[in-house]
Structure formats: C-alpha cells, structure tokens
Design a protein around this motif. Structure first.
Motif, PDB file in Angstrom:
ATOM      1  N   TYR A  11      15.671 -10.381  -0.381  1.00 28.42           N
ATOM      2  CA  TYR A  11      14.796  -9.235  -0.087  1.00 28.42           C
ATOM      3  C   TYR A  11      13.988  -8.811  -1.301  1.00 28.42           C
ATOM      4  O   TYR A  11      12.799  -8.472  -1.220  1.00 28.42           O
ATOM      5  N   ALA A  12      14.637  -8.841  -2.460  1.00 29.04           N
ATOM      6  CA  ALA A  12      13.939  -8.434  -3.689  1.00 29.04           C
ATOM      7  C   ALA A  12      12.814  -9.409  -4.023  1.00 29.04           C
ATOM      8  O   ALA A  12      11.708  -9.023  -4.413  1.00 29.04           O
ATOM      9  N   GLY A  13      13.085 -10.748  -3.840  1.00 27.42           N
ATOM     10  CA  GLY A  13      12.048 -11.744  -4.125  1.00 27.42           C
ATOM     11  C   GLY A  13      10.886 -11.632  -3.149  1.00 27.42           C
ATOM     12  O   GLY A  13       9.720 -11.741  -3.530  1.00 27.42           O
ATOM     13  N   GLY A  14      11.198 -11.418  -1.849  1.00 21.99           N
ATOM     14  CA  GLY A  14      10.116 -11.270  -0.861  1.00 21.99           C
ATOM     15  C   GLY A  14       9.274 -10.040  -1.136  1.00 21.99           C
ATOM     16  O   GLY A  14       8.042 -10.053  -0.998  1.00 21.99           O
ATOM     17  N   LEU A  19       4.208  -7.499  -2.971  1.00 17.24           N
ATOM     18  CA  LEU A  19       3.529  -6.596  -3.915  1.00 17.24           C
ATOM     19  C   LEU A  19       2.518  -7.344  -4.760  1.00 17.24           C
ATOM     20  O   LEU A  19       1.425  -6.839  -5.064  1.00 17.24           O
ATOM     21  N   GLY A  20       2.834  -8.544  -5.159  1.00 17.84           N
ATOM     22  CA  GLY A  20       1.890  -9.333  -5.962  1.00 17.84           C
ATOM     23  C   GLY A  20       0.641  -9.693  -5.177  1.00 17.84           C
ATOM     24  O   GLY A  20      -0.474  -9.650  -5.701  1.00 17.84           O
ATOM     25  N   VAL A  21       0.824 -10.040  -3.904  1.00 18.19           N
ATOM     26  CA  VAL A  21      -0.337 -10.387  -3.069  1.00 18.19           C
ATOM     27  C   VAL A  21      -1.233  -9.165  -2.883  1.00 18.19           C
ATOM     28  O   VAL A  21      -2.469  -9.235  -2.981  1.00 18.19           O
ATOM     29  N   HIS A  22      -0.627  -7.999  -2.612  1.00 21.01           N
ATOM     30  CA  HIS A  22      -1.418  -6.784  -2.444  1.00 21.01           C
ATOM     31  C   HIS A  22      -2.167  -6.418  -3.723  1.00 21.01           C
ATOM     32  O   HIS A  22      -3.336  -5.972  -3.681  1.00 21.01           O
ATOM     33  N   ALA A  23      -1.498  -6.584  -4.875  1.00 17.95           N
ATOM     34  CA  ALA A  23      -2.157  -6.263  -6.150  1.00 17.95           C
ATOM     35  C   ALA A  23      -3.345  -7.184  -6.396  1.00 17.95           C
ATOM     36  O   ALA A  23      -4.407  -6.758  -6.869  1.00 17.95           O
ATOM     37  N   ALA A  24      -3.195  -8.471  -6.052  1.00 20.67           N
ATOM     38  CA  ALA A  24      -4.304  -9.413  -6.240  1.00 20.67           C
ATOM     39  C   ALA A  24      -5.486  -9.057  -5.330  1.00 20.67           C
ATOM     40  O   ALA A  24      -6.655  -9.123  -5.739  1.00 20.67           O
ATOM     41  N   VAL A  25      -5.191  -8.670  -4.088  1.00 21.07           N
ATOM     42  CA  VAL A  25      -6.266  -8.281  -3.156  1.00 21.07           C
ATOM     43  C   VAL A  25      -7.007  -7.050  -3.668  1.00 21.07           C
ATOM     44  O   VAL A  25      -8.229  -6.958  -3.611  1.00 21.07           O
ATOM     45  N   ILE A  26      -6.248  -6.077  -4.208  1.00 14.54           N
ATOM     46  CA  ILE A  26      -6.885  -4.844  -4.731  1.00 14.54           C
ATOM     47  C   ILE A  26      -7.768  -5.169  -5.925  1.00 14.54           C
ATOM     48  O   ILE A  26      -8.887  -4.649  -6.053  1.00 14.54           O
TER      49      ILE A  26
END
Length: 248
Positions: A11-14, A19-26
């Motif tokens: 769960y922590a890795g997912g 979060l990383g994908v959302h940060a890249a999109v932002i």
C-alpha cells in the motif's frame, strides 16, 4: 515477515507511485505555455458634431387692423342768396392793324466742307519687337484648402444633409414629448453607414427611434475627408434636438 507487513509495504509503494504521478502532472501543467494575447486594433477617433440646424419658424401673418368708417358729419343748410342782376359788358370793336412790310429773306451761305482727319496707319510689330516684349507670367494654380477648412465644410454639408430627413413623430407631438438624442454612428470612406447607436437617450423611446431612423434614411452621406479617417472609417457623435416649435 508476516503477511500483514507485506500488505502495508504494498500500500505504501502504491501510494508513493500515485503521488509521484500526480506531482509530475501538476509540474507539466504549470510549465505548459499559455495562449498568446490577442492584440486589439487601435480605437477609432470620435468626431463630435454640433447640433443640427433647425429650420426657421414661419413668420406670423400680419394683423390688419380694421378701420371703422368715420361717422358722417351733417353740414348745416346754406342760406339762400339773392340773385344779382347780370351786368352788361360793352365789348369794343376790334381795330384792324396796318400791314407791315415784310423784310427780304437773307440768302444762306453754304458751310465750308469739314476736313476729315487722316487715320493713323496701323503697323504690326516686327519679330524683334515681339521678342523684346516682356512675356506674361504664368498663372499659378490656386492653393488647395487646408485640413481645418475641409473638415468644417464637410461637417456643414453633413448636418444639412441630415436635416433633410428629420421627422417629428406624430405620437410624440400628441404627448408633448421634447428632448435631445445623442447618437454615435460610423461611416466608411464612401459615406456608407456601418453602425448607429444611442449614446444618450432623450427620455422618450419615440424620439430615440426617430433619430436613429433619420440617420439610416440619410445614408449614404457625404464622403468624409481623408484626414478624419482611422482605419478607413470615422466615428461621429451628434445631438438631435426635438422641439414642439419645430415645424417638421
């Protein structure tokens, strides 16, 4: 490691991946170039016109004072005069005058013949005299009118042209409506009407509509001078007066 610890790590890795994908999109959205601003054309020049000339009111009909005939004056009766006897006038007999001897007619001498003056011979100038004669200076063309004179002449022609199409609404006259309407309208280089709008209302919709109708009926109008054009058009602002004393 027990199964519960493995699930926690999953769960922590997912969550970290999400979060990383959302940060890249932002970050990509913030750095994305926006649309270029659209440059607006320069604002058109507005020319304010003086009020339209109102036609002069017809003069009132002259009032002719009725003169009463003078009362007849009774003349007193004249007294009777006694008739005087007609006098007798003695006329003497005419005396015939003695005939006088007539003088002999004098003989008229003939007038001497008048001398006719000799006419001076007209001599044409020679080629050398023609060459020596001063030549007339060439006429210079008249200077063209200045910009201010052309502007005043065009405004005067435009106001006289608009005044021909003025009509006072019959319903507004019955309601005793008066006022001034200020219109803004745009003309092209040929005097064609592009748009017209009410800039200041008179307080009566009948008068506002009459002013707009007057401008539309007057099109096409006199061609504006080139110095007033901005982008091939000229924007005008003119007041239209409606008074009950106006005969139209």
């Amino acid at each position: 490691m027990n199964p519960t610890g493995k699930q926690v790590y999953r769960y922590a890795g997912g969550l970290a991946v999400v979060l990383g994908v959302h940060a890249a999109v932002i970050i990509i959205a913030l750095n994305w170039p926006g649309p270029k601003p659209i440059e607006m054309p320069p604002a058109a020049m507005v020319v304010e016109l003086p009020p339209l000339p109102e036609p002069p009111a017809p003069p009132p009909p002259p009032q002719v004072a009725q003169q009463q005939p003078p009362a007849p004056v009774e003349e007193p009766p004249l007294p009777k005069l006694a008739e005087a006897p007609t006098p007798k006038i003695a006329v003497p007999k005419p005396v015939k005058p003695k005939a006088k001897p007539q003088p002999k007619p004098m003989e008229k001498k003939p007038d001497p013949p008048k001398e006719v003056p000799e006419q001076a011979a007209k001599t044409e100038p020679t080629e050398s005299e023609k060459a020596a004669a001063p030549k007339p200076a060439p006429q210079q063309p008249a200077a063209p009118p200045s910009n201010s004179e052309a502007k005043r002449t065009w405004q005067s022609d435009l106001l006289q042209h608009l005044a021909k199409y003025k009509e006072y609404p019959r319903m507004a006259r019955m309601r005793r409506n008066e006022g001034t309407v200020v219109l803004e309208f745009t003309l092209d280089s040929d005097g064609k009407l592009l748009e017209v709008a009410v800039a200041m209302s008179s307080g009566s919709s009948l008068l506002d509509e009459a002013a707009v109708k007057q401008v539309r009926k007057a099109a096409p109008m006199p061609k504006p001078p080139a110095e007033l054009l901005s982008g091939g058009t000229v924007k005008l602002k003119a007041p239209f007066n409606f008074n009950l004393t106006d005969p139209r």
